[in-house]
Design a protein around this motif. Structure first.
Motif, PDB file in Angstrom:
ATOM      1  N   THR A  38       0.044  46.080  17.190  1.00  0.00           N
ATOM      2  CA  THR A  38      -0.146  45.483  18.504  1.00  0.00           C
ATOM      3  C   THR A  38       0.273  46.448  19.597  1.00  0.00           C
ATOM      4  O   THR A  38       0.951  47.444  19.329  1.00  0.00           O
ATOM      5  N   SER A 120      -4.567  44.849  30.183  1.00  0.00           N
ATOM      6  CA  SER A 120      -4.528  43.891  29.088  1.00  0.00           C
ATOM      7  C   SER A 120      -4.098  44.549  27.784  1.00  0.00           C
ATOM      8  O   SER A 120      -4.415  45.713  27.514  1.00  0.00           O
ATOM      9  N   HIS A 122      -5.006  43.290  24.858  1.00  0.00           N
ATOM     10  CA  HIS A 122      -5.911  42.784  23.822  1.00  0.00           C
ATOM     11  C   HIS A 122      -7.270  43.479  23.878  1.00  0.00           C
ATOM     12  O   HIS A 122      -7.815  43.745  24.956  1.00  0.00           O
ATOM     13  N   GLY A 123      -7.790  43.791  22.707  1.00  0.00           N
ATOM     14  CA  GLY A 123      -9.095  44.416  22.615  1.00  0.00           C
ATOM     15  C   GLY A 123      -9.162  45.788  23.253  1.00  0.00           C
ATOM     16  O   GLY A 123     -10.171  46.154  23.875  1.00  0.00           O
ATOM     17  N   HIS A 147       0.529  51.460  21.743  1.00  0.00           N
ATOM     18  CA  HIS A 147       0.246  50.815  20.464  1.00  0.00           C
ATOM     19  C   HIS A 147       1.356  51.141  19.470  1.00  0.00           C
ATOM     20  O   HIS A 147       1.683  52.307  19.241  1.00  0.00           O
TER      21      HIS A 147
END
Length: 437
Positions: A38, A120, A122-123, A147
């Protein structure tokens, strides 16, 4: 307060000579593979005078030449193994503005409003993202996301310090230690699986508890609590009464013991239930020979002190501190070596095991996780404005039971803890927060 994005682009590494090949890759180590898959976000605030955006950007471009992994992408090698592609595709660089002064926006509470200060999570293909938000008073917010598969908190904080040096035109010292991660942690021959790793670092997929993963986010509140230096001294003295070794427990051990008991009591759990705390242990100082502090990557395993709820609450603070001390001590060179042997044995693949480090869960109850940033040099980030960061905090992570502990920006030895709880449990936590046995 409104935050408006002005621009967004990719920043790539600038090399002093001929750029390296972009077809290289770095295999992930067993420690990279077992950590959280994540992005993590942190937020800085700087008062004027602050450097220009172009100065910060140039420093970022320069430091990426020494930390190529951050400018790459996650991918697979020809055999399908997970790697970091050193393709120099760059990191996301966002410029934004806020329609108010920093003083009017302060204090920043750990709420969803923080999400406007960084891209963001996410993605996202980029492994690093930066957002510079300018306030009308000239103050600067730096939102920074990375990350976790690429590097742990220790290595990431070293990168931030290096970024500051590069922005000021100074030499990056020390340089990161880059090695062949996959072969750096070599299993023993024959392997010796001396400790249990199933159910600790790894679990089978069918053990995910999907029933607790999706509560209403509004039910979870991140409560920031400030512990003064004086209170911490008293807490440490209380926790160390009757220490088996006749040595005081550390401030960290004492504070985590206190928070574990506080949260457990506030949750109102059944006394027969078992609760544990997941505590990160840095392997750089545990492995023998020691791994240099400048090693760039993940090198963390976890200790899991556990107790029955009733015993944890009824027994004195030193009981919890002793559990924490003893379990952390067990994660030593022998334990790290056993993990390396297990992770390389083929069992993980044959049994389809997955890491227990899972950010997909929204609720950790009856357990906790404590992420300590107390020894990381986050406050050493200096872009050249002439003063240290005015404020530093983690991003907004409303995961019930996932605590962050860090030095207070006051700089007087006090500590701030960010404690996500169900809204119904917050008052009970506050009522006992400063109570000593």
């Amino acid at each position: 307060m409104n935050v408006r994005v002005e621009s967004s682009r990719l920043v790539k590494a600038s090399y002093p000579g001929h750029p390296p090949r972009t077809t290289l890759y770095v295999p992930l180590s067993v420690f990279d593979k077992v950590t959280y898959n994540t992005h993590i976000a942190v937020i800085y605030a700087f008062r004027p005078p602050t450097p220009s955006n172009s100065t910060v950007e140039k420093g970022l471009s320069r430091v990426l030449s020494e930390y190529r992994e951050w400018a790459g992408r996650l991918g697979k090698d020809p055999e399908g193994n997970p790697v970091i592609l050193l393709n120099d595709e760059g990191v996301r660089f966002v410029e934004a503005s806020a329609d108010t002064t920093l003083d009017k926006a302060m204090p920043f509470k750990p709420t969803a409003a923080l999400l406007s200060f960084h891209p963001s999570l996410h993605g996202v293909a980029e492994l690093v993202q930066v957002q510079l938000t300018r306030f009308t008073c000239g103050s600067l917010m730096v939102g920074f996301t990375t990350h976790h598969l690429v590097a742990d908190g220790h290595a990431t904080s070293n990168f931030l310090v290096a970024w500051g040096l590069a922005s000021r035109g100074l030499a990056i010292d020390p340089l990161p230690l880059h090695v062949d991660r996959a072969s750096f942690f070599v299993p023993r021959s024959p392997p010796r699986l001396e400790f249990k790793h199933r159910g600790v670092e790894f679990m089978t997929k069918n053990k995910f508890d999907k029933g607790k993963d999706n509560p209403l986010k509004d039910d979870i509140v991140v409560h920031r609590v400030h512990f003064t230096k004086e209170f911490l001294h008293k807490l440490k003295a209380q926790a160390s009464l009757g220490s088996k070794s006749n040595k005081p427990y550390t401030t960290f051990e004492s504070l985590v013991a206190h928070l574990w008991r506080l949260v457990t009591k506030a949750r109102g759990l059944d006394g027969c239930e078992t609760t544990h705390v997941r505590i990160s242990v840095n392997g750089r100082t545990r492995l023998s020979p020691r791994v240099p502090n400048d090693y760039f990557g993940n090198l963390v395993l976890w200790a899991f002190p556990r107790a029955k709820v009733a015993e944890l609450i009824v027994r004195p603070l030193q009981f919890a501190a002793e559990l924490i001390h003893d379990e952390v001590a067990k994660v030593n060179d022998g334990y790290f070596r056993s993990f390396i042997d297990f992770a390389n044995s083929g069992v993980v693949e044959s049994e389809n095991l997955v890491p227990t480090a899972d950010m997909g869960k929204s609720v950790l109850c009856p357990n906790l996780e404590v992420d300590s940033w107390l020894r990381f040099p986050f406050y050493d980030l200096d872009f050249g404005g002439g003063s240290p960061p005015y404020y530093f905090m983690p991003g907004y992570f409303p995961v019930e039971g996932m605590l962050f502990i860090l030095e207070s920006p006051i700089g007087d030895g006090s500590i701030d803890a960010f404690v996500p709880l169900f809204r119904r449990n917050v008052d009970a936590f506050k009522n006992d927060c400063y109570a000593l046995d």
